[in-house]
Design a protein around this motif. Structure first.
Motif, PDB file in Angstrom:
ATOM      1  N   ARG A 118     -18.343  -5.081   4.109  1.00 53.91           N
ATOM      2  CA  ARG A 118     -18.001  -6.544   4.445  1.00 53.91           C
ATOM      3  C   ARG A 118     -17.396  -6.863   5.930  1.00 53.91           C
ATOM      4  N   TYR A 119     -16.612  -5.912   6.187  1.00 61.08           N
ATOM      5  CA  TYR A 119     -15.962  -5.973   7.852  1.00 61.08           C
ATOM      6  C   TYR A 119     -16.520  -4.858   8.669  1.00 61.08           C
ATOM      7  N   ARG A 120     -17.047  -5.183   9.611  1.00 57.83           N
ATOM      8  CA  ARG A 120     -18.162  -4.324  10.319  1.00 57.83           C
ATOM      9  C   ARG A 120     -17.424  -4.370  11.785  1.00 57.83           C
ATOM     10  N   LYS A 121     -16.177  -4.479  12.079  1.00 60.42           N
ATOM     11  CA  LYS A 121     -15.374  -4.437  13.163  1.00 60.42           C
ATOM     12  C   LYS A 121     -14.502  -3.414  13.393  1.00 60.42           C
ATOM     13  N   PRO A 122     -14.341  -2.950  14.528  1.00 58.49           N
ATOM     14  CA  PRO A 122     -13.206  -1.780  14.716  1.00 58.49           C
ATOM     15  C   PRO A 122     -11.970  -2.497  14.890  1.00 58.49           C
ATOM     16  N   VAL A 123     -11.035  -1.921  14.661  1.00 60.56           N
ATOM     17  CA  VAL A 123      -9.672  -2.356  14.650  1.00 60.56           C
ATOM     18  C   VAL A 123      -8.704  -1.599  15.359  1.00 60.56           C
ATOM     19  N   THR A 124      -7.999  -2.279  16.064  1.00 62.52           N
ATOM     20  CA  THR A 124      -6.749  -1.122  16.766  1.00 62.52           C
ATOM     21  C   THR A 124      -5.439  -1.518  16.168  1.00 62.52           C
ATOM     22  N   ALA A 125      -4.749  -0.163  16.280  1.00 63.90           N
ATOM     23  CA  ALA A 125      -3.195  -0.440  15.796  1.00 63.90           C
ATOM     24  C   ALA A 125      -2.474  -1.548  16.164  1.00 63.90           C
ATOM     25  N   PRO A 126      -2.628  -2.095  17.549  1.00 64.58           N
ATOM     26  CA  PRO A 126      -1.777  -3.321  17.785  1.00 64.58           C
ATOM     27  C   PRO A 126      -2.184  -4.453  16.990  1.00 64.58           C
ATOM     28  N   GLU A 127      -3.598  -4.588  16.739  1.00 69.87           N
ATOM     29  CA  GLU A 127      -4.258  -5.637  15.758  1.00 69.87           C
ATOM     30  C   GLU A 127      -3.505  -5.408  14.445  1.00 69.87           C
ATOM     31  N   VAL A 128      -3.333  -4.339  13.891  1.00 64.63           N
ATOM     32  CA  VAL A 128      -2.617  -4.200  12.543  1.00 64.63           C
ATOM     33  C   VAL A 128      -1.309  -4.665  12.794  1.00 64.63           C
ATOM     34  N   ALA A 129      -0.596  -4.206  13.469  1.00 59.45           N
ATOM     35  CA  ALA A 129       0.857  -4.525  13.647  1.00 59.45           C
ATOM     36  C   ALA A 129       1.211  -5.942  13.934  1.00 59.45           C
ATOM     37  N   ALA A 130       0.095  -6.841  14.486  1.00 59.08           N
ATOM     38  CA  ALA A 130       0.370  -8.139  14.821  1.00 59.08           C
ATOM     39  C   ALA A 130      -0.288  -8.969  13.500  1.00 59.08           C
ATOM     40  N   SER A 131      -0.795  -8.378  12.416  1.00 62.62           N
ATOM     41  CA  SER A 131      -1.410  -9.026  11.498  1.00 62.62           C
ATOM     42  C   SER A 131      -0.139  -9.792  10.499  1.00 62.62           C
ATOM     43  N   PRO A 132      -0.095 -10.515   9.833  1.00 63.76           N
ATOM     44  CA  PRO A 132       0.978 -11.181   9.246  1.00 63.76           C
ATOM     45  C   PRO A 132       1.415 -10.104   7.894  1.00 63.76           C
ATOM     46  N   VAL A 133       2.739 -10.131   7.745  1.00 66.63           N
ATOM     47  CA  VAL A 133       3.276  -9.077   6.772  1.00 66.63           C
ATOM     48  C   VAL A 133       3.051  -9.889   5.504  1.00 66.63           C
ATOM     49  N   VAL A 134       2.605  -9.079   4.618  1.00 66.94           N
ATOM     50  CA  VAL A 134       2.422  -9.422   3.124  1.00 66.94           C
ATOM     51  C   VAL A 134       3.503  -9.050   2.185  1.00 66.94           C
ATOM     52  N   ALA A 135       3.812  -7.561   2.395  1.00 62.54           N
ATOM     53  CA  ALA A 135       4.947  -7.186   1.627  1.00 62.54           C
ATOM     54  C   ALA A 135       5.431  -6.155   2.328  1.00 62.54           C
ATOM     55  N   ASP A 136       6.603  -6.485   3.019  1.00 69.13           N
ATOM     56  CA  ASP A 136       7.205  -5.586   3.824  1.00 69.13           C
ATOM     57  C   ASP A 136       7.309  -4.046   3.235  1.00 69.13           C
ATOM     58  N   PRO A 137       6.840  -2.971   4.166  1.00 69.36           N
ATOM     59  CA  PRO A 137       6.403  -3.291   5.647  1.00 69.36           C
ATOM     60  C   PRO A 137       5.045  -3.423   5.704  1.00 69.36           C
ATOM     61  N   LEU A 138       4.090  -3.586   4.785  1.00 68.85           N
ATOM     62  CA  LEU A 138       2.742  -3.652   4.911  1.00 68.85           C
ATOM     63  C   LEU A 138       2.240  -5.004   5.376  1.00 68.85           C
ATOM     64  N   ARG A 139       1.421  -4.915   6.394  1.00 67.11           N
ATOM     65  CA  ARG A 139       0.870  -6.044   6.951  1.00 67.11           C
ATOM     66  C   ARG A 139      -0.651  -6.355   6.236  1.00 67.11           C
ATOM     67  N   LEU A 140      -1.315  -7.625   6.732  1.00 69.07           N
ATOM     68  CA  LEU A 140      -2.349  -8.316   6.108  1.00 69.07           C
ATOM     69  C   LEU A 140      -3.290  -6.981   6.205  1.00 69.07           C
ATOM     70  N   LEU A 141      -3.498  -6.480   7.280  1.00 69.40           N
ATOM     71  CA  LEU A 141      -4.673  -5.258   7.523  1.00 69.40           C
ATOM     72  C   LEU A 141      -4.303  -4.232   6.934  1.00 69.40           C
ATOM     73  N   ASP A 142      -3.186  -3.972   6.424  1.00 73.33           N
ATOM     74  CA  ASP A 142      -2.969  -2.737   5.684  1.00 73.33           C
ATOM     75  C   ASP A 142      -3.373  -2.741   4.296  1.00 73.33           C
ATOM     76  N   ILE A 143      -3.624  -3.979   3.835  1.00 71.25           N
ATOM     77  CA  ILE A 143      -4.056  -4.208   2.290  1.00 71.25           C
ATOM     78  C   ILE A 143      -5.515  -4.479   2.194  1.00 71.25           C
ATOM     79  N   CYS A 144      -6.010  -4.188   1.121  1.00 73.85           N
ATOM     80  CA  CYS A 144      -7.521  -4.526   1.147  1.00 73.85           C
ATOM     81  C   CYS A 144      -7.715  -5.909   0.485  1.00 73.85           C
ATOM     82  N   ALA A 145      -8.856  -6.394   0.868  1.00 78.60           N
ATOM     83  CA  ALA A 145      -9.042  -7.816   0.169  1.00 78.60           C
ATOM     84  C   ALA A 145     -10.158  -7.715  -0.966  1.00 78.60           C
ATOM     85  N   THR A 146     -10.299  -8.896  -1.775  1.00 75.37           N
ATOM     86  CA  THR A 146     -11.133  -8.734  -2.818  1.00 75.37           C
ATOM     87  C   THR A 146     -12.616  -9.232  -2.405  1.00 75.37           C
ATOM     88  N   SER A 147     -13.736  -8.798  -2.985  1.00 77.54           N
ATOM     89  CA  SER A 147     -14.884  -8.933  -2.635  1.00 77.54           C
ATOM     90  C   SER A 147     -15.888  -9.208  -3.696  1.00 77.54           C
TER      91      SER A 147
END
Length: 396
Positions: A182-211
């Protein structure tokens, strides 16, 4: 090996949010698997469908739903449900039918059309289900316990936020090369760090979506496979569907005691480790034999936990394994070369089947830019709610 069955064909419907019926996705995957196998639909003796609880009555009888959609031709039908382990249970059911002589060819299909956000609980009130208790008594929804696991790893082993981010970076790079992701774009560590916190310490890009998505396999007896081709097929050598061992009745938060765990010493092996151990034992292999693994990376921190549970490293050493590049393409044991849930999102009944699709392509040498050199043995692993184990060993 006496328990081997052949993987003749694999097929998938791309993951995404398509807004259509799970049946449509499953039929696309099934037809792709049949074409890959060179098997006519009328040759299939049995259809095993992984149930989707979100598909209404057709989802509850998924085996028959897929058989009808492909065209009634007299095949046996079976439907199985084991939450995230449904696909492995379906594979195991198909394998049992083949080994018992009930069929020569079995089609396994899993598909889902997942809603946005949290899944509505299935089956009503479940006060004897430890996962239901986790949701209702502790208020620990999946993102909450992903965060608790991450904090636990940080406190015990010194894992860092950047370690978690690097799991996403690794998997996204593989997903960018996978036409079904579904997601076919490389991601950088700064992009992960800049994504919103969902459940501290994990960000949005640390957690999988539903598909939405689907995956299918055509499995056969070894005799049928040999009659069709002189090329040795990929074989399924083991399927683990084990349950926890008492007193480990709290499946996902091992440091929170239940009535039994408070008075009985914990066992030497955790539940996820026991899933892998059962698969290794049946296949007659160990973690040192693996060419690659597909694991259920519901969160980045959970992928690190799987490294230890699969025996790829000692307890607490997962981050060091990641930092050394051992689980990346070209490393000692690449993990989630498909891109994992980080790239696909979760289509529950299809996921364990999709993992075996990736193992099969890798063992055939058909994974393109994601190919693991000289791949000979692969392991898939996940777990489902209510104590469903899920691991498959595939060999070439």
């Amino acid at each position: 090996m006496k328990h081997d069955v052949a993987v003749l064909g694999v097929g998938m419907h791309p993951w995404g949010k398509w807004g259509r019926s799970f049946t449509e996705y499953g039929v696309v995957a099934a037809r792709a698997a049949l074409a890959d196998a060179g098997v006519d639909w009328r040759e299939v003796g049995s259809v095993v469908g992984a149930e989707t609880v979100r598909g209404g009555y057709p989802g509850y009888v998924a085996g028959a739903t897929f058989a009808k959609a492909l065209g009634w031709q007299g095949a046996r039908v079976t439907t199985v449900y084991a939450a995230c382990a449904s696909g492995a249970q379906a594979i195991n059911t198909a394998r049992t039918q083949l080994l018992s002589g009930l069929a020569d060819v079995v089609l396994v299909v899993g598909a889902d059309a997942a809603p946005k956000g949290f899944f509505r609980p299935a089956g009503g009130e479940r006060p004897e289900d430890p996962d239901w208790l986790r949701f209702r008594v502790l208020g620990a929804t999946n993102p909450a316990y992903f965060g608790l696991y991450a904090r636990r790893r940080m406190a015990l082993y010194g894992d860092t936020l950047d370690d978690f981010a690097q799991v996403k970076v690794k998997n996204a790079a593989c997903g960018a090369l996978n036409e079904h992701a579904r997601y076919r774009k490389p991601v950088t560590a700064p992009e992960v760090a800049a994504s919103p916190v969902v459940a501290d310490p994990l960000r949005l890009l640390d957690i999988c979506a539903t598909s939405d998505g689907a995956a299918a396999l055509v499995l056969s007896t070894m005799d049928f496979a040999r009659a069709r081709s002189t090329e040795p097929p990929v074989r399924i050598r083991a399927v683990s569907t084990v349950t926890p061992t008492f007193p480990q009745t709290t499946l996902d938060l091992p440091d929170i005691a239940t009535d039994s765990a408070a008075t009985v010493p914990p066992g030497p092996v955790g539940f996820r480790a026991s899933i892998a151990d059962a698969a290794y034992e049946e296949a007659g292999i160990g973690p040192e034999d693996l060419s690659l693994a597909e694991v259920y990376d519901l969160s980045t921190a959970l992928e690190l936990q799987w490294y230890e549970d699969l025996g790829l490293c000692a307890e607490g050493a997962a981050a060091a394994l990641l930092r050394a590049g051992d689980t990346a393409p070209g490393g000692r044991t690449p993990v989630n070369t498909s891109g994992g849930l980080a790239s696909f999102g979760e289509a529950v009944p299809a996921q364990a089947i999709a993992q075996v699709c990736e193992l099969t392509r890798q063992l055939r040498g058909q994974a393109g830019e994601r190919q693991v050199a000289a791949a000979r043995v692969g392991l898939s692993a996940n777990q489902g709610l209510f104590g469903h184990g899920s691991a498959v060993v595939a060999v070439r």
